[in-house]
Scaffold this motif. Structure first.
Motif, PDB file in Angstrom:
ATOM      1  N   PRO A 116       0.814  -1.227   0.000  1.00 42.41           N
ATOM      2  CA  PRO A 116       0.000   0.000   0.000  1.00 42.41           C
ATOM      3  C   PRO A 116       0.847   1.276   0.000  1.00 42.41           C
ATOM      4  CG  PRO A 116      -0.820  -1.534   1.636  1.00 42.41           C
ATOM      5  CD  PRO A 116       0.466  -2.111   1.133  1.00 42.41           C
ATOM      6  N   LEU A 117       1.950   1.256   0.747  1.00 44.79           N
ATOM      7  CA  LEU A 117       2.799   2.440   0.790  1.00 44.79           C
ATOM      8  C   LEU A 117       3.427   2.688  -0.577  1.00 44.79           C
ATOM      9  CD1 LEU A 117       4.619   1.952   4.234  1.00 44.79           C
ATOM     10  CD2 LEU A 117       2.556   3.235   3.749  1.00 44.79           C
ATOM     11  N   SER A 118       3.869   1.602  -1.192  1.00 45.32           N
ATOM     12  CA  SER A 118       4.519   1.726  -2.489  1.00 45.32           C
ATOM     13  C   SER A 118       3.545   2.196  -3.570  1.00 45.32           C
ATOM     14  CB  SER A 118       5.117   0.366  -2.867  1.00 45.32           C
ATOM     15  OG  SER A 118       5.743   0.441  -4.116  1.00 45.32           O
ATOM     16  N   LEU A 119       2.338   1.632  -3.538  1.00 50.74           N
ATOM     17  CA  LEU A 119       1.330   2.047  -4.521  1.00 50.74           C
ATOM     18  C   LEU A 119       0.958   3.512  -4.343  1.00 50.74           C
ATOM     19  CD1 LEU A 119      -1.217  -0.885  -4.796  1.00 50.74           C
ATOM     20  CD2 LEU A 119      -0.029   0.236  -6.674  1.00 50.74           C
ATOM     21  N   SER A 120       0.835   3.909  -3.086  1.00 48.75           N
ATOM     22  CA  SER A 120       0.465   5.296  -2.821  1.00 48.75           C
ATOM     23  C   SER A 120       1.556   6.238  -3.314  1.00 48.75           C
ATOM     24  CB  SER A 120       0.237   5.470  -1.325  1.00 48.75           C
ATOM     25  OG  SER A 120       0.000   6.811  -1.039  1.00 48.75           O
ATOM     26  N   THR A 121       2.803   5.850  -3.062  1.00 49.05           N
ATOM     27  CA  THR A 121       3.921   6.648  -3.540  1.00 49.05           C
ATOM     28  C   THR A 121       3.901   6.784  -5.047  1.00 49.05           C
ATOM     29  OG1 THR A 121       5.374   6.127  -1.714  1.00 49.05           O
ATOM     30  CG2 THR A 121       6.416   6.609  -3.781  1.00 49.05           C
ATOM     31  N   LEU A 122       3.665   5.654  -5.715  1.00 46.35           N
ATOM     32  CA  LEU A 122       3.654   5.694  -7.176  1.00 46.35           C
ATOM     33  C   LEU A 122       2.517   6.574  -7.687  1.00 46.35           C
ATOM     34  CD1 LEU A 122       5.094   4.304  -9.679  1.00 46.35           C
ATOM     35  CD2 LEU A 122       2.954   3.048  -9.864  1.00 46.35           C
ATOM     36  N   ALA A 123       1.346   6.424  -7.052  1.00 45.52           N
ATOM     37  CA  ALA A 123       0.202   7.222  -7.496  1.00 45.52           C
ATOM     38  C   ALA A 123       0.464   8.709  -7.297  1.00 45.52           C
ATOM     39  CB  ALA A 123      -1.055   6.801  -6.738  1.00 45.52           C
ATOM     40  N   SER A 124       1.081   9.066  -6.169  1.00 43.42           N
ATOM     41  CA  SER A 124       1.252  10.494  -5.887  1.00 43.42           C
ATOM     42  C   SER A 124       2.420  11.105  -6.645  1.00 43.42           C
ATOM     43  CB  SER A 124       1.409  10.725  -4.388  1.00 43.42           C
ATOM     44  OG  SER A 124       2.620  10.182  -3.928  1.00 43.42           O
ATOM     45  N   THR A 125       3.420  10.305  -6.977  1.00 46.79           N
ATOM     46  CA  THR A 125       4.571  10.882  -7.668  1.00 46.79           C
ATOM     47  C   THR A 125       4.479  10.722  -9.191  1.00 46.79           C
ATOM     48  OG1 THR A 125       5.823   8.827  -7.432  1.00 46.79           O
ATOM     49  CG2 THR A 125       6.176  10.510  -5.766  1.00 46.79           C
ATOM     50  N   SER A 126       3.881   9.622  -9.666  1.00 48.98           N
ATOM     51  CA  SER A 126       3.956   9.330 -11.095  1.00 48.98           C
ATOM     52  C   SER A 126       2.646   9.445 -11.858  1.00 48.98           C
ATOM     53  CB  SER A 126       4.495   7.906 -11.304  1.00 48.98           C
ATOM     54  OG  SER A 126       5.731   7.763 -10.681  1.00 48.98           O
ATOM     55  N   LEU A 127       1.546   9.081 -11.187  1.00 49.56           N
ATOM     56  CA  LEU A 127       0.281   9.063 -11.923  1.00 49.56           C
ATOM     57  C   LEU A 127      -0.065  10.411 -12.567  1.00 49.56           C
ATOM     58  CD1 LEU A 127      -1.812   7.062 -12.773  1.00 49.56           C
ATOM     59  CD2 LEU A 127      -3.107   7.538 -10.699  1.00 49.56           C
ATOM     60  N   PRO A 128       0.159  11.536 -11.872  1.00 54.52           N
ATOM     61  CA  PRO A 128      -0.129  12.812 -12.547  1.00 54.52           C
ATOM     62  C   PRO A 128       0.670  12.989 -13.845  1.00 54.52           C
ATOM     63  CG  PRO A 128       0.120  13.167 -10.191  1.00 54.52           C
ATOM     64  CD  PRO A 128       0.508  11.742 -10.451  1.00 54.52           C
ATOM     65  N   TYR A 129       1.866  12.444 -13.893  1.00 57.49           N
ATOM     66  CA  TYR A 129       2.676  12.559 -15.108  1.00 57.49           C
ATOM     67  C   TYR A 129       2.168  11.642 -16.216  1.00 57.49           C
ATOM     68  CZ  TYR A 129       5.953  15.538 -12.722  1.00 57.49           C
ATOM     69  OH  TYR A 129       6.518  16.592 -12.063  1.00 57.49           O
ATOM     70  N   VAL A 130       1.727  10.437 -15.824  1.00 56.59           N
ATOM     71  CA  VAL A 130       1.153   9.516 -16.808  1.00 56.59           C
ATOM     72  C   VAL A 130      -0.032  10.187 -17.493  1.00 56.59           C
ATOM     73  CG1 VAL A 130      -0.069   7.330 -17.104  1.00 56.59           C
ATOM     74  CG2 VAL A 130       1.871   7.458 -15.540  1.00 56.59           C
ATOM     75  N   LEU A 131      -0.914  10.738 -16.665  1.00 52.49           N
ATOM     76  CA  LEU A 131      -2.151  11.288 -17.222  1.00 52.49           C
ATOM     77  C   LEU A 131      -1.915  12.605 -17.945  1.00 52.49           C
ATOM     78  CD1 LEU A 131      -4.578  10.192 -14.420  1.00 52.49           C
ATOM     79  CD2 LEU A 131      -4.425   9.314 -16.748  1.00 52.49           C
ATOM     80  N   ALA A 132      -0.937  13.384 -17.472  1.00 53.44           N
ATOM     81  CA  ALA A 132      -0.645  14.641 -18.172  1.00 53.44           C
ATOM     82  C   ALA A 132      -0.122  14.346 -19.575  1.00 53.44           C
ATOM     83  CB  ALA A 132       0.355  15.462 -17.384  1.00 53.44           C
ATOM     84  N   ALA A 133       0.754  13.356 -19.690  1.00 52.32           N
ATOM     85  CA  ALA A 133       1.285  13.001 -21.013  1.00 52.32           C
ATOM     86  C   ALA A 133       0.186  12.400 -21.872  1.00 52.32           C
ATOM     87  CB  ALA A 133       2.442  12.019 -20.873  1.00 52.32           C
ATOM     88  N   TYR A 134      -0.728  11.697 -21.216  1.00 47.00           N
ATOM     89  CA  TYR A 134      -1.848  11.100 -21.948  1.00 47.00           C
ATOM     90  C   TYR A 134      -2.746  12.197 -22.523  1.00 47.00           C
ATOM     91  CZ  TYR A 134      -6.043   8.318 -22.801  1.00 47.00           C
ATOM     92  OH  TYR A 134      -7.116   7.715 -23.387  1.00 47.00           O
TER      93      TYR A 134
END
Lengths: 340, 373
Positions: A116-134
């Motif tokens: 859960p900690l790792s997923l949360s980290t990924l969501a908060s650090t990377s997901l905005p970049y995935v979706l912005a590029a999308y």
């Protein structure tokens, strides 16, 4: 009394029921005012049976969900290995025992803490970049730069850029010919496309694809000019091939819906971490599948997507700071089986 | 030049520091203005002469006595200004907003300090957030040293802060070179004595470093845009997808911090952190030489041996303090992250590291490291 009678009655009811369901299904497939009704998200306009878009989306989804992708991801544990080393199963004494872990719990509880900690980290650090590029493919170079600026340590950077490069290679060598070719040439004669769309939506979509393809081409030509280096000059934007923005762009090109893209991104991470856990002997292969199948993981990913999909990259950040320490200290492990 | 005593913009919490240069080369605090609840205090600047004195500087009067005519142009002494950032009551109450703008002219040096930890007082409601915004612009060749005391968010407090550092494009001849930055951002779990353990409503801190285009040399050909060089954001916000207690995200740490270094003034310090990180014993490895008793020696220890002994001593102390840290080169920065079981442990470690290497005190005087005492 004929004993068959009740059975026949049941069969009749079943047939009626099935007919009703078939009719419902048909109605759902062909709503009376499909074209004028509420417009669904662009990549997925409703289409008559059989729905090739749905089929190709499913196909693309299965392609991307392959555990082989991104090539070489098996080499990364995203901090799990370091986490385990910092929380040894045989704790020295009570005072130095980390609160996360207690002797009575099995090893697999370590994963249920870490994941859960790792997923949360990924969501908060990377997901905005995935979706912005999308959403805005033409910002790729800028997003790549900003992501690089936000990557706090060498280990995480290496993991991200290696997988990004692998993803780019898969696109270039395997996917591109099948997904892009027809769109760039001529928007009106793109009949051979694997994504037949309604004519009115087609031009717009092709323009969209062209933007994305152009962005990727520009990016690749930059990459060709400035091969990635560890410490790029602060003055020239150098492509670093970070995984998150490239992933978003690729999903755009492959026409996955945004929500699916986000979900898949997080799910793939969970799968990679869980598979790393199996190889690190933290849990068995059946337990691993159980974790992946569990409602807990599903709800967590849904929750994270919901929490982060509306946020811009300037809002991205680390929600679990200690993960940065674990990932950064991976280099200091005595023995390592993973690259991160 | 504006009058330093002029009434500033009357918005509460606003502050402005402008460090400029009086011809030919005397740095002066042109503006130090502030509004309640912010308070800025600028003690008289100190003279630092890196080559001659390893440690502190002397007062202005000494300088006028004659140190000025040092023949070595590169290494001659210079003035370092200091500004204390204070708030009434030693912290921020719910809803306070601080907005501080700082500008460093070419080749000037500034120390920013706090006096004691910045307390974030209890907020009546999670939605009432105290905010602090700091924007510092560094012209080529300037150097900023900002080593504050840790932020201490009390239970049920809500705080967000953003620090934006703009490095003005230093390309070109006689620009003065890359600006230097040494900034620390750390937060502890609150009032440990009262049993507070990360019990605030929310805490967020973001540090961003941008490359700013040089305003005086506007080149139309290039797309002149500010470019993000570094972003470090810590978001301890309530979240439905994480354990409801923040302490469960912190793995028993009671303080967490980030140190950002860049520029020629702090190159040596950055290298020191990287080298020490490289020299850390491997995690999970057997420590073969831990109890090696060296034979008593009669010859004095060489400096290298002394450094080695200090290093081993520090590494032992790191274990005792539960100190975890990493250092990495991120672009032209060195980024250090650390956490410890107790605030004191983190202070001890950071102070050891910075003082052992010595360049901060050499370049800015002892005052710069006040918060590490």
């Amino acid at each position: 009394m004929n004993p068959l009678e009740p059975d026949q009655q049941a069969l009749k009811t079943e047939i009626a029921d099935l007919e009703q369901r078939l009719q419902n299904a048909r109605q759902r497939l062909n709503p009376p005012h499909a074209a004028n009704g509420s417009t669904p998200p662009i990549p997925n306009p409703p289409l008559p049976v059989p729905d090739p878009t749905a089929v190709s989306t499913l196909h693309t989804l299965l392609l991307l969900a392959d555990s082989a992708l991104p090539l070489g991801s098996f080499a990364f544990s995203s901090g799990l290995e370091s986490f385990l080393a910092h929380h040894p199963a045989t704790s020295v004494n009570g005072s130095s025992k980390p609160q996360f872990q207690s002797q009575s719990q099995p090893q697999s509880s370590l994963l249920s803490t870490f994941l859960p900690l790792s997923l949360s980290t990924l969501a908060s650090t990377s997901l905005p970049y995935v979706l912005a590029a999308y959403r805005e493919p033409d910002r790729l170079l800028e997003l790549d730069n900003d992501f690089d600026a936000s990557t706090p340590c060498t280990v995480a950077r290496r993991a991200s850029t290696t997988q990004g490069r692998a993803l780019l290679a898969v696109w270039e060598r395997s996917f591109r010919g099948h997904y892009s070719g027809e769109h760039i040439t001529d928007s009106t004669t793109a009949t051979a496309s694997p994504f037949p769309t309604s004519p009115e939506g087609q031009r717009e979509e092709n323009d969209n694809d062209n933007t994305a393809l152009k962005a990727l081409k520009t990016y690749q030509s930059h990459l060709h000019l400035h091969p990635t280096s560890l410490s790029p000059s602060p003055f020239t934007p150098t492509p670093c091939t970070h995984y998150a923005p490239l992933y978003g762009l690729l999903c755009h090109l492959l026409r996955l819906p945004a929500h699916t893209t986000a979900y898949l991104f997080l799910f793939s991470h969970a799968r990679t971490v869980v598979s790393a856990a199996v190889r690190a002997s933290v849990l068995g292969p059946y337990q691993a599948q159980a974790v992946l199948a569990g409602a807990e993981l599903r709800e967590r990913i849904e929750g994270l997507v919901w929490e982060w999909e509306g946020r811009g990259t300037e809002e991205a950040g680390q929600t679990v700071p200690v993960v940065d320490l674990w990932v950064g200290r991976h280099e200091k492990l005595y023995s390592r089986i993973f690259n991160s | 030049m504006s009058n330093p005593f002029a009434g500033s913009s009357s918005k509460p919490g606003f502050g402005k520091i402008i460090l400029s240069v009086l011809p030919p080369d005397k740095p002066v605090l042109e503006t130090v203005s502030y509004q309640y609840p912010l308070k800025l205090i600028a003690p008289s600047p100190i003279i630092v002469s890196p080559r001659h004195s390893r440690s502190s500087g002397s007062t202005l009067e000494d300088k006028e006595a004659g140190d000025h005519s040092s023949p070595d142009n590169q290494q001659r002494s210079y003035l370092v200004h200091t500004v204390y950032l204070l708030t009434y009551g030693g912290g921020l109450v719910a809803g306070d907003a601080i907005n501080l703008t700082t500008t460093l002219a070419r080749s000037t040096r500034l120390i920013l300090l706090t006096q004691g930890s910045t307390k974030i007082f209890k907020s009546p409601d999670p939605s009432v957030i105290s905010k602090q915004f700091m924007n510092a612009t560094l012209l080529p060749g300037s150097a900023l040293c900002y080593l504050p005391d840790p932020v201490q968010p009390f239970g049920k407090s809500a705080f967000e802060q953003t620090q934006v550092y703009g490095l003005v494009d230093w390309r070109g001849q006689n620009s003065g070179g890359e600006p230097s930055l040494c900034v620390l951002d750390w937060v502890n779990q609150g009032r440990s004595a009262l049993g507070e353990k990360w019990d605030f409503w929310r805490y967020g801190s973001k540090n961003e470093v941008y490359l700013l285009p040089n305003a005086s040399e506007e080149r139309q050909s290039e797309a002149r845009k500010k470019r993000l060089l570094l972003r470090d954001a810590l978001l301890l916000h309530p979240s439905a997808t994480l354990p409801s207690l923040f302490s469960e995200r912190m793995d028993n740490l009671s303080i967490f911090g980030t140190l950002i270094l860049c520029g020629p003034v702090f190159t040596a310090l950055g290298d020191h952190f990287l080298a020490e990180f490289e020299a850390l014993p491997r995690i999970g490895g057997r420590n073969w030489d831990s109890d090696a008793v060296s034979a008593p020696r009669t010859t004095p220890l060489t400096p290298e041996e002394q450094a080695e002994i200090r290093k081993l001593k520090r590494q032992k102390q790191e274990k005792v303090d539960g100190l975890l840290w990493t250092a990495a080169r991120v672009r032209n920065f060195v980024l250090v992250k650390f956490g410890a079981k107790e605030t004191e442990g983190a202070k001890r470690w950071l102070s050891d590291m910075i003082k052992e290497e010595g360049s901060v005190e050499r370049e800015f005087g002892e005052r710069a490291t006040l918060c590490l005492r």
